[in-house]
Scaffold this active site. Structure first.
Site, PDB file in Angstrom:
ATOM      1  N   CYS A  95       2.062  15.364  18.639  1.00 51.41           N
ATOM      2  CA  CYS A  95       3.417  14.804  18.476  1.00 51.41           C
ATOM      3  C   CYS A  95       4.490  15.889  18.375  1.00 51.41           C
ATOM      4  CB  CYS A  95       3.460  13.911  17.253  1.00 51.41           C
ATOM      5  SG  CYS A  95       2.097  12.759  17.205  1.00 51.41           S
ATOM      6  N   HIS A 235      10.357  12.476  14.867  1.00 48.06           N
ATOM      7  CA  HIS A 235       9.195  11.897  15.541  1.00 48.06           C
ATOM      8  C   HIS A 235       8.999  10.490  14.997  1.00 48.06           C
ATOM      9  CE1 HIS A 235       5.289  11.009  16.915  1.00 48.06           C
ATOM     10  NE2 HIS A 235       4.658  11.288  15.795  1.00 48.06           N
ATOM     11  N   ASN A 265       4.330   4.915  18.224  1.00 45.94           N
ATOM     12  CA  ASN A 265       4.190   6.371  18.231  1.00 45.94           C
ATOM     13  C   ASN A 265       3.745   6.806  19.631  1.00 45.94           C
ATOM     14  OD1 ASN A 265       3.364   9.026  17.938  1.00 45.94           O
ATOM     15  ND2 ASN A 265       2.303   8.693  16.002  1.00 45.94           N
TER      16      ASN A 265
HETATM   17  N1  COA Z   1      -3.827  -4.638   9.766  1.00 45.42           N
HETATM   18  C1  COA Z   1      -4.173  -5.103   8.567  1.00 45.42           C
HETATM   19  N2  COA Z   1      -4.716  -4.333   7.608  1.00 45.42           N
HETATM   20  C2  COA Z   1      -4.909  -3.038   7.897  1.00 45.42           C
HETATM   21  C3  COA Z   1      -4.586  -2.489   9.154  1.00 45.42           C
HETATM   22  C4  COA Z   1      -4.034  -3.353  10.117  1.00 45.42           C
HETATM   23  N3  COA Z   1      -3.671  -2.920  11.330  1.00 45.42           N
HETATM   24  N4  COA Z   1      -4.884  -1.171   9.154  1.00 45.42           N
HETATM   25  C5  COA Z   1      -5.380  -0.885   7.939  1.00 45.42           C
HETATM   26  N5  COA Z   1      -5.410  -2.029   7.182  1.00 45.42           N
HETATM   27  C6  COA Z   1      -5.877  -2.192   5.811  1.00 45.42           C
HETATM   28  C7  COA Z   1      -6.814  -1.083   5.385  1.00 45.42           C
HETATM   29  O1  COA Z   1      -8.132  -1.390   5.829  1.00 45.42           O
HETATM   30  C8  COA Z   1      -6.672  -1.138   3.881  1.00 45.42           C
HETATM   31  O2  COA Z   1      -7.470  -2.200   3.395  1.00 45.42           O
HETATM   32  P1  COA Z   1      -8.325  -2.015   2.035  1.00 45.42           P
HETATM   33  O3  COA Z   1      -7.302  -1.741   0.965  1.00 45.42           O
HETATM   34  O4  COA Z   1      -9.003  -3.331   1.925  1.00 45.42           O
HETATM   35  O5  COA Z   1      -9.215  -0.866   2.293  1.00 45.42           O
HETATM   36  C9  COA Z   1      -5.224  -1.522   3.667  1.00 45.42           C
HETATM   37  O6  COA Z   1      -4.785  -2.083   4.908  1.00 45.42           O
HETATM   38  C10 COA Z   1      -4.311  -0.376   3.299  1.00 45.42           C
HETATM   39  O7  COA Z   1      -4.611   0.718   4.128  1.00 45.42           O
HETATM   40  P2  COA Z   1      -3.873   2.067   4.005  1.00 45.42           P
HETATM   41  O8  COA Z   1      -4.424   3.007   5.025  1.00 45.42           O
HETATM   42  O9  COA Z   1      -3.827   2.527   2.585  1.00 45.42           O
HETATM   43  O10 COA Z   1      -2.388   1.631   4.404  1.00 45.42           O
HETATM   44  P3  COA Z   1      -1.096   2.505   4.453  1.00 45.42           P
HETATM   45  O11 COA Z   1      -0.053   1.889   3.636  1.00 45.42           O
HETATM   46  O12 COA Z   1      -1.384   3.974   4.249  1.00 45.42           O
HETATM   47  O13 COA Z   1      -0.641   2.339   5.976  1.00 45.42           O
HETATM   48  C11 COA Z   1      -0.738   3.550   8.025  1.00 45.42           C
HETATM   49  C12 COA Z   1      -1.508   2.739   7.026  1.00 45.42           C
HETATM   50  C13 COA Z   1      -1.701   4.015   9.102  1.00 45.42           C
HETATM   51  C14 COA Z   1       0.317   2.670   8.647  1.00 45.42           C
HETATM   52  C15 COA Z   1      -0.059   4.760   7.309  1.00 45.42           C
HETATM   53  O14 COA Z   1      -0.985   5.418   6.496  1.00 45.42           O
HETATM   54  C16 COA Z   1       0.516   5.747   8.270  1.00 45.42           C
HETATM   55  O15 COA Z   1       1.414   5.438   9.049  1.00 45.42           O
HETATM   56  N6  COA Z   1       0.058   6.995   8.191  1.00 45.42           N
HETATM   57  C17 COA Z   1       0.526   8.031   9.079  1.00 45.42           C
HETATM   58  C18 COA Z   1      -0.075   7.818  10.420  1.00 45.42           C
HETATM   59  C19 COA Z   1       0.583   8.630  11.454  1.00 45.42           C
HETATM   60  O16 COA Z   1       1.767   8.769  11.459  1.00 45.42           O
HETATM   61  N7  COA Z   1      -0.215   9.161  12.380  1.00 45.42           N
HETATM   62  C20 COA Z   1       0.266   9.912  13.442  1.00 45.42           C
HETATM   63  C21 COA Z   1       0.847  11.182  12.943  1.00 45.42           C
HETATM   64  S1  COA Z   1       1.657  11.957  14.213  1.00 45.42           S
END
Ligand code: COA
Length: 308
Positions: A95, A235, A265
């Protein structure tokens, strides 16, 4: 591809995706290779900059989803676009790819090595995403954006850049199989390890911290206060990361350009896509300080401050 389309593929909801990420839709390139998207973006940049193919000295293609493992995407784009006088190559910085390309372009210009450098950030992440993994497939989309860099003599242009990486955190966002370390052989069972794998919550924390540091670094280097920034082009990974970044920089959200809702993204394409949309919408005026900041797999992060 809308959130409703994804509801049919994995156990997720529009509400979960919207509140956790800010994403509503992403674009999927069905009948185009990565190079075809790049060519389209480069043509529009060349049109806007009134630049002919023969004038381009360097083409930097920032991507993690090239058409082929060999040759570089840059060389494929060079042939399709007809850039007879250029050297073309790729940068692999996920990214942060466009900002890395911009940094290279700026260094070439400062040293007088080359005059006209086109940087294209392009990804066909849909070929690289595991549509059985709800943790990742909701986030990513396809896209391309390009810009042309040339010397300026009036104080405008790139004021400062900053790049940093930390390979010890590489497994937070990676694709394990398919390279030389874990090649895909006849025995490979397609378990998703050749696709994007991510530890989202750890990545989230590092992203907010390091994007904040990178943005501060370029402002300090250029002697520009955050109150002087006209627009920030971050980004587009997650609306909550962007909001946390704005808070950290004490920047009002109305100075932050957002298009994550439509594209998700798009990795290396994210910053140039947002920059181009902001520019074509008239959000950037001559003399404005434009702050770009990105973060991605490597891990690698960086920023650039431009006086428009
Ligand atoms: N739909 C529903 N539930 C989902 C899901 C989806 N698409 N994806 C994950 N979950 C669930 C998880 O399994 C977890 O369930 P659990 O508590 O029963 O284990 C719960 O939602 C919370 O997951 P978590 O990973 O803690 O959520 P979060 O608030 O951190 O959000 C992201 C997840 C991926 C959106 C967030 O962490 C994020 O954006 N991180 C950065 C990612 C990124 O930018 N990557 C590229 C970098 S360039």
């Amino acid at each position: 591809m809308t959130n409703a389309d994804l509801e049919k593929l994995v156990d997720t909801t529009d509400e979960w995706i919207t509140t956790r990420t800010g994403i509503k839709e992403r674009r999927i390139a069905r009948d185009m290779a990565t190079s075809d998207m790049a060519v389209e973006a480069c043509k529009r940049a060349m049109e806007m900059a009134e630049t002919k193919g023969e004038e381009i000295d360097v083409l930097v293609a920032a991507t993690v989803t090239p058409d082929y493992k060999l040759p570089s995407l840059g060389c494929v784009i060079q042939e399709k676009l007809s850039l007879p006088n250029a050297v073309a190559f790729d940068v692999v910085s996920a990214c942060t790819g466009f900002i890395n390309g911009l940094t290279i372009a700026n260094a070439y210009i400062e040293t007088g090595s080359y005059k006209k450098i086109m940087v294209v950030g392009v990804e066909k992440l849909s070929t690289f995403v595991n549509y059985r993994d709800r943790n990742t497939c909701i986030l990513f989309g396809d896209g391309a954006g390009a810009a042309i860099f040339a010397p300026s003599h009036n104080g405008r242009g790139v004021q400062s850049t900053f790049m940093k990486s930390d390979g010890s955190m590489r497994e937070m966002l990676w694709s394990k199989s398919g390279g030389a370390a874990f090649p895909v052989t006849e025995e490979f069972n397609f378990d998703g390890t050749d696709k994007v794998m991510m530890n989202g919550s750890d990545l989230f924390k590092v992203a907010v911290k390091e994007m904040g540091n990178a943005a501060t670094e370029v402002m300090q280097k250029a002697g520009v206060d955050s109150s002087e920034i006209s627009i920030i082009i971050p980004h587009q990974a997650n609306i909550r990361i962007i909001e946390a970044l704005a808070k950290r920089l004490k920047l009002d959200m109305n100075k932050v350009f957002l298009n994550i809702e439509k594209y998700g993204n798009t990795s290396a394409a994210s910053v140039p896509l947002a920059l181009d949309e902001a520019n074509r919408q008239g959000r950037i005026n001559e003399g404005d300080y434009v702050l770009m900041v990105a973060f991605g797999g490597g891990l690698i992060w960086g920023s650039a401050l431009i006086k428009w």
